[in-house]
Motif scaffolding. Structure first.
Motif, mmCIF file in Angstrom:
data_model
loop_
_atom_site.group_PDB
_atom_site.id
_atom_site.type_symbol
_atom_site.label_atom_id
_atom_site.label_comp_id
_atom_site.label_asym_id
_atom_site.label_seq_id
_atom_site.Cartn_x
_atom_site.Cartn_y
_atom_site.Cartn_z
ATOM 1 N N LYS A 151 0.807 -1.223 0.000
ATOM 2 C CA LYS A 151 0.000 0.000 0.000
ATOM 3 C C LYS A 151 0.842 1.276 0.000
ATOM 4 N N LEU A 152 2.091 1.175 0.409
ATOM 5 C CA LEU A 152 2.969 2.344 0.367
ATOM 6 C C LEU A 152 3.564 2.549 -1.018
ATOM 7 N N GLY A 153 3.528 1.487 -1.838
ATOM 8 C CA GLY A 153 4.199 1.555 -3.137
ATOM 9 C C GLY A 153 5.698 1.404 -2.951
ATOM 10 N N LYS A 154 6.443 2.044 -3.833
ATOM 11 C CA LYS A 154 7.907 2.001 -3.729
ATOM 12 C C LYS A 154 8.360 2.941 -2.617
ATOM 13 N N ILE A 155 9.162 2.450 -1.695
ATOM 14 C CA ILE A 155 9.693 3.294 -0.632
ATOM 15 C C ILE A 155 10.746 4.221 -1.228
ATOM 16 N N GLN A 156 10.601 5.526 -0.956
ATOM 17 C CA GLN A 156 11.491 6.520 -1.550
ATOM 18 C C GLN A 156 12.425 7.190 -0.535
ATOM 19 N N PHE A 157 11.984 7.260 0.720
ATOM 20 C CA PHE A 157 12.799 7.957 1.726
ATOM 21 C C PHE A 157 12.236 7.648 3.106
ATOM 22 N N LEU A 158 13.122 7.652 4.124
ATOM 23 C CA LEU A 158 12.693 7.415 5.504
ATOM 24 C C LEU A 158 13.347 8.442 6.418
ATOM 25 N N LYS A 159 12.649 8.770 7.484
ATOM 26 C CA LYS A 159 13.154 9.790 8.402
ATOM 27 C C LYS A 159 12.708 9.441 9.824
ATOM 28 N N ALA A 160 13.557 9.722 10.794
ATOM 29 C CA ALA A 160 13.187 9.445 12.180
ATOM 30 C C ALA A 160 13.924 10.394 13.113
ATOM 31 N N SER A 161 13.363 10.564 14.305
ATOM 32 C CA SER A 161 14.003 11.411 15.313
ATOM 33 C C SER A 161 13.811 10.810 16.696
ATOM 34 N N HIS A 162 14.676 11.189 17.596
ATOM 35 C CA HIS A 162 14.505 10.885 19.028
ATOM 36 C C HIS A 162 15.022 12.093 19.783
ATOM 37 N N GLN A 163 14.087 12.865 20.330
ATOM 38 C CA GLN A 163 14.455 14.057 21.093
ATOM 39 C C GLN A 163 13.934 13.916 22.515
ATOM 40 N N GLN A 164 14.802 14.252 23.467
ATOM 41 C CA GLN A 164 14.469 14.029 24.866
ATOM 42 C C GLN A 164 15.317 14.967 25.720
ATOM 43 N N ASP A 165 14.738 15.542 26.770
ATOM 44 C CA ASP A 165 15.479 16.398 27.685
ATOM 45 C C ASP A 165 16.028 15.532 28.820
ATOM 46 N N MET A 166 17.336 15.333 28.820
ATOM 47 C CA MET A 166 17.966 14.443 29.797
ATOM 48 C C MET A 166 18.556 15.197 30.988
ATOM 49 N N ASP A 167 18.274 16.486 31.116
ATOM 50 C CA ASP A 167 18.760 17.224 32.292
ATOM 51 C C ASP A 167 18.269 16.556 33.568
ATOM 52 N N GLY A 168 19.185 16.378 34.510
ATOM 53 C CA GLY A 168 18.825 15.786 35.787
ATOM 54 C C GLY A 168 18.978 14.283 35.839
ATOM 55 N N TRP A 169 19.240 13.642 34.678
ATOM 56 C CA TRP A 169 19.458 12.187 34.696
ATOM 57 C C TRP A 169 20.843 11.920 35.276
ATOM 58 N N PRO A 170 21.017 10.818 35.994
ATOM 59 C CA PRO A 170 22.260 10.602 36.748
ATOM 60 C C PRO A 170 23.362 9.915 35.936
ATOM 61 N N ASN A 171 24.454 9.675 36.632
ATOM 62 C CA ASN A 171 25.556 8.809 36.187
ATOM 63 C C ASN A 171 26.150 9.248 34.863
ATOM 64 N N TYR A 172 26.000 8.419 33.829
ATOM 65 C CA TYR A 172 26.695 8.637 32.561
ATOM 66 C C TYR A 172 25.943 9.554 31.600
ATOM 67 N N TRP A 173 24.717 9.992 31.935
ATOM 68 C CA TRP A 173 23.891 10.732 30.975
ATOM 69 C C TRP A 173 24.389 12.148 30.672
ATOM 70 N N PRO A 174 24.783 12.958 31.658
ATOM 71 C CA PRO A 174 25.130 14.347 31.351
ATOM 72 C C PRO A 174 26.202 14.470 30.268
ATOM 73 N N GLY A 175 25.861 15.178 29.185
ATOM 74 C CA GLY A 175 26.810 15.416 28.097
ATOM 75 C C GLY A 175 26.934 14.296 27.091
ATOM 76 N N LEU A 176 26.164 13.210 27.256
ATOM 77 C CA LEU A 176 26.267 12.073 26.329
ATOM 78 C C LEU A 176 26.053 12.546 24.886
ATOM 79 N N PRO A 177 26.949 12.206 23.957
ATOM 80 C CA PRO A 177 26.750 12.606 22.565
ATOM 81 C C PRO A 177 25.412 12.071 22.048
ATOM 82 N N PRO A 178 24.607 12.895 21.377
ATOM 83 C CA PRO A 178 23.264 12.469 20.964
ATOM 84 C C PRO A 178 23.227 11.131 20.221
#
Length: 376
Positions: free
Chosen positions: A143-170
């Motif tokens: 039903k989608l036909g030929k796939i031409q392009f895909l896109k995705a994101s994951h955005q999250q505010d990690m301020d206040g998370w402990p241990n290894y999280w602060p500054g983790l490269p996205p």
């Protein structure tokens, strides 16, 4: 289907507790042990769910010959080495994302599965969420036909998370957006090019020597005309939590809502312009599961008011994915088939993120995925 039961241990009982009732009710699983460093928390949960074996030592658990498989739900820096130790101990492994934090750990896991014949599955929630399964069904039905392009994101505010999280490269935690773009067609990434954008606070930069507020990656698919774009942010970007996935086909395209909880938008080609978009509520896919665990696509441990887990709450329950993950893993062990994603596929997805950050540090330089992440 045989009457065989896979004897499972869950490692880590924060997020991991969500899977306890699912394993207990799966017709081909037997949850025999749990492992948690905190003895009081361990006994509280094990008593609540009537689990016979309790371990505060992961090493001792791995010596238990009764256990066939482990499901690892520990902090990100532990995933690689704990998976490696389990495979060396003769256990099948399911592990929450990401597979590992280095390309070398990914390589060792792949090599161990192929040397031992054991099964590894990265438990990526997005590729078993109802929205993804809806798009997958549209794709498989043509039903989608030929796939031409895909896109995705994951955005999250990690301020206040402990241990290894602060500054983790996205991009070091990118599987939630890389997984679906590769998973829809079950293709593989051949190479990546990534750009960093913006700057996070100075005290965060020093943790990983990574300044970027946002990282955006283009993925070139292997043996395919497709490419995909994924982007990720963790700090100093104003955005509601979002794990989005979008697919553009020749017949239909599906876009993610901008606000959590709104319907998907399905675009259909060749209609009058004002009729092209349509809001669609994604159906549930409990029908794909054994009846004993179908209810878990809509309810779980963290739906109770006195049980909270920030990841589960922010991720809107991970799209009902948890019973699908458990079933994919257990079914693979019972049938001898490979789950998705298997070790090589998991390595391909995970290494896209690791190498994307490396690309950003080199001004967007193209970096190829290692051959051990290819399935053929």
């Amino acid at each position: 289907m045989s009457e065989k039961k896979i004897k499972v241990a869950i490692i880590g009982l924060g997020f991991g507790a969500e899977f306890i009732p699912i394993y207990k009710k799966h017709p081909h699983a037997e949850l025999v042990a749990v492992c948690q460093r905190n003895d009081e928390k361990l006994n509280e949960i094990a008593d609540a769910f009537d689990i016979p074996k309790r371990y505060t030592s992961y090493e001792e658990l791995l010596q238990d010959a009764e256990i066939d498989a482990v499901h690892i739900n520990t902090p990100i820096p532990n995933h690689g080495e704990q998976s490696i130790r389990a495979l060396k101990a003769g256990k099948h492994v399911a592990c929450t994302v990401p597979m590992a934090t280095t390309v070398e750990e990914c390589r060792q896991i792949v090599e161990l599965t192929e040397k031992t014949g054991l099964t590894y599955m990265m438990m990526e929630t997005v590729v078993y969420a109802r929205e993804f399964l809806y798009m997958k069904e549209l794709f498989e039905n043509g039903k989608l036909g030929k796939i031409q392009f895909l896109k995705a994101s994951h955005q999250q505010d990690m301020d206040g998370w402990p241990n290894y999280w602060p500054g983790l490269p996205p991009m070091h935690y990118a599987t939630h957006c890389v997984g679906p773009v590769l998973g829809l067609t079950e293709d593989e990434a051949e190479y990546v090019s990534c750009f960093g954008s913006g700057t996070i606070r100075e005290e965060l930069i020093k943790e990983y020597n990574s300044p970027y507020a946002v990282e955006t990656t283009h993925i070139k698919f292997r043996n395919s005309d497709l490419s995909a774009q994924v982007y990720r942010s963790l700090f100093d970007v104003a955005r509601q939590y979002r794990e989005s996935f979008e697919v553009y086909g020749s017949k239909k395209s599906v876009e993610w809502p901008l606000i959590e909880g709104k319907p998907l938008v399905v675009h259909t080609a060749k209609k009058p312009e004002h009729e092209i978009p349509e809001e669609v509520e994604s159906p549930d896919f409990a029908k794909l599961l054994p009846k004993e665990i179908q209810s878990f696509t809509k309810v779980g441990v963290y739906d109770e008011d006195d049980n909270t887990h920030l990841s589960f709450t922010q991720g809107a329950g991970h799209g009902g994915s948890h019973p699908h993950l458990v079933h994919a893993f257990i079914d693979a062990l019972v049938t001898g088939e490979q789950p998705y994603p298997n070790a090589r596929q998991s390595a391909n997805i995970t290494c896209v993120g690791i190498l994307s950050h490396e690309s950003a540090q080199k001004g967007g330089e193209i970096i190829k995925l290692p051959e051990f992440t290819f399935t053929n």
